[in-house]
Design a protein around this motif. Sequence first.
Motif, PDB file in Angstrom:
ATOM      1  N   ALA A 115       0.822  -1.212   0.000  1.00  0.00           N
ATOM      2  CA  ALA A 115       0.000   0.000   0.000  1.00  0.00           C
ATOM      3  C   ALA A 115       0.851   1.255   0.000  1.00  0.00           C
ATOM      4  N   LEU A 116       1.994   1.203   0.680  1.00  0.00           N
ATOM      5  CA  LEU A 116       2.868   2.373   0.763  1.00  0.00           C
ATOM      6  C   LEU A 116       3.857   2.460  -0.389  1.00  0.00           C
ATOM      7  N   LEU A 117       3.967   1.397  -1.182  1.00  0.00           N
ATOM      8  CA  LEU A 117       4.959   1.356  -2.245  1.00  0.00           C
ATOM      9  C   LEU A 117       4.743   2.456  -3.273  1.00  0.00           C
ATOM     10  N   GLY A 118       3.485   2.807  -3.513  1.00  0.00           N
ATOM     11  CA  GLY A 118       3.206   3.852  -4.492  1.00  0.00           C
ATOM     12  C   GLY A 118       3.734   5.216  -4.097  1.00  0.00           C
ATOM     13  N   LEU A 119       4.017   5.408  -2.800  1.00  0.00           N
ATOM     14  CA  LEU A 119       4.548   6.685  -2.337  1.00  0.00           C
ATOM     15  C   LEU A 119       6.073   6.717  -2.345  1.00  0.00           C
ATOM     16  N   ALA A 120       6.698   5.564  -2.569  1.00  0.00           N
ATOM     17  CA  ALA A 120       8.159   5.479  -2.446  1.00  0.00           C
ATOM     18  C   ALA A 120       8.868   6.417  -3.424  1.00  0.00           C
ATOM     19  N   GLY A 121       8.392   6.452  -4.664  1.00  0.00           N
ATOM     20  CA  GLY A 121       9.034   7.303  -5.660  1.00  0.00           C
ATOM     21  C   GLY A 121       8.924   8.779  -5.319  1.00  0.00           C
ATOM     22  N   TRP A 122       7.713   9.211  -4.905  1.00  0.00           N
ATOM     23  CA  TRP A 122       7.521  10.610  -4.517  1.00  0.00           C
ATOM     24  C   TRP A 122       8.369  10.961  -3.304  1.00  0.00           C
ATOM     25  N   ALA A 123       8.413  10.053  -2.320  1.00  0.00           N
ATOM     26  CA  ALA A 123       9.178  10.314  -1.107  1.00  0.00           C
ATOM     27  C   ALA A 123      10.677  10.393  -1.401  1.00  0.00           C
ATOM     28  N   ALA A 124      11.177   9.495  -2.240  1.00  0.00           N
ATOM     29  CA  ALA A 124      12.600   9.513  -2.581  1.00  0.00           C
ATOM     30  C   ALA A 124      12.975  10.791  -3.329  1.00  0.00           C
ATOM     31  N   ALA A 125      12.130  11.186  -4.280  1.00  0.00           N
ATOM     32  CA  ALA A 125      12.412  12.415  -5.032  1.00  0.00           C
ATOM     33  C   ALA A 125      12.356  13.640  -4.123  1.00  0.00           C
ATOM     34  N   LEU A 126      11.398  13.658  -3.194  1.00  0.00           N
ATOM     35  CA  LEU A 126      11.292  14.781  -2.256  1.00  0.00           C
ATOM     36  C   LEU A 126      12.506  14.826  -1.332  1.00  0.00           C
ATOM     37  N   PHE A 127      12.940  13.681  -0.861  1.00  0.00           N
ATOM     38  CA  PHE A 127      14.121  13.610   0.005  1.00  0.00           C
ATOM     39  C   PHE A 127      15.342  14.173  -0.720  1.00  0.00           C
ATOM     40  N   LEU A 128      15.582  13.722  -1.933  1.00  0.00           N
ATOM     41  CA  LEU A 128      16.749  14.167  -2.692  1.00  0.00           C
ATOM     42  C   LEU A 128      16.684  15.658  -2.984  1.00  0.00           C
ATOM     43  N   ALA A 129      15.518  16.152  -3.419  1.00  0.00           N
ATOM     44  CA  ALA A 129      15.383  17.572  -3.758  1.00  0.00           C
ATOM     45  C   ALA A 129      15.581  18.447  -2.518  1.00  0.00           C
ATOM     46  N   THR A 130      15.081  17.994  -1.369  1.00  0.00           N
ATOM     47  CA  THR A 130      15.229  18.779  -0.138  1.00  0.00           C
ATOM     48  C   THR A 130      16.686  18.854   0.292  1.00  0.00           C
ATOM     49  N   VAL A 131      17.384  17.732   0.251  1.00  0.00           N
ATOM     50  CA  VAL A 131      18.801  17.716   0.636  1.00  0.00           C
ATOM     51  C   VAL A 131      19.604  18.631  -0.272  1.00  0.00           C
ATOM     52  N   VAL A 132      19.376  18.551  -1.570  1.00  0.00           N
ATOM     53  CA  VAL A 132      20.102  19.401  -2.510  1.00  0.00           C
ATOM     54  C   VAL A 132      19.795  20.876  -2.254  1.00  0.00           C
ATOM     55  N   ALA A 133      18.522  21.196  -2.002  1.00  0.00           N
ATOM     56  CA  ALA A 133      18.145  22.588  -1.758  1.00  0.00           C
ATOM     57  C   ALA A 133      18.817  23.133  -0.506  1.00  0.00           C
ATOM     58  N   VAL A 134      18.847  22.348   0.571  1.00  0.00           N
ATOM     59  CA  VAL A 134      19.481  22.809   1.809  1.00  0.00           C
ATOM     60  C   VAL A 134      20.986  22.938   1.620  1.00  0.00           C
ATOM     61  N   VAL A 135      21.606  21.962   0.979  1.00  0.00           N
ATOM     62  CA  VAL A 135      23.059  22.001   0.771  1.00  0.00           C
ATOM     63  C   VAL A 135      23.454  23.211  -0.059  1.00  0.00           C
TER      64      VAL A 135
END
Length: 222
Positions: free
Chosen positions: A183-203
């Motif tokens: 059920a949560l697998l469909g959110l994995a791609g969105w969550a991974a992309a959000l994680f990466l974009a946030t880290v890059v933005a903060v860095v």
Amino acid sequence: MGHLRATVWGPAEFVGPPPWWLVAEGALAAVLAIVGVVGATVVGAWADRAALADGTVGLICALALVLHLVVVRAGRALVGAVAVLAICLALQAPQAAAGVVLAMEGRVQSVVVTSVQDTGGATGGRSRFLCSVTDRDGVPLTVRIWRGCGRTVRPGDVLAVVYDPRGRVSPRGVENGAGVLHALLGLAGWAAALFLATVVAVVRSYRLTAPSAGLEESTGGL
């Protein structure tokens, strides 16, 4: 051009790899936002709290993340990307939360198909079939079923649906291998992309000098 690049993508005023604490700050902000968005929606669906289950609180968590990036003066393009990804995650979370509830406490029952509609064929798009069904007592369900409903299904056929006995979420067609992780697998791609974009933005928001000092230097100390 340097000022424009820094405004759009962030100044990233460091040499070599980014400081570890900066990466940790970005990762922490991303994790808190993702847990807030997904966790609040799942808790809302489980506790039958509409304000949580419908993604409203998830959108607030997404806004909080965006405001954090604005405060640290991250690049505008990256802030925009994070905003889009966070909102998409918040909008997708309610369906995943309903899937979690059904995976943990759902029960399976047979229903009878009363009509089949091809929602894509009428507009020339990709075919997607929706089945109107009734339960064993002949009472129509308020939602139409698409899982298990296909081109070969006809009125009078029997489908299996999973439903919540407490009525917290809408029933849906049975899927093979459905579970909490599925059920949560469909959110994995969105969550991974959000994680990466946030880290890059903060860095990339890191600055060696205060903005006021840079302005004073560019104007000759006037």
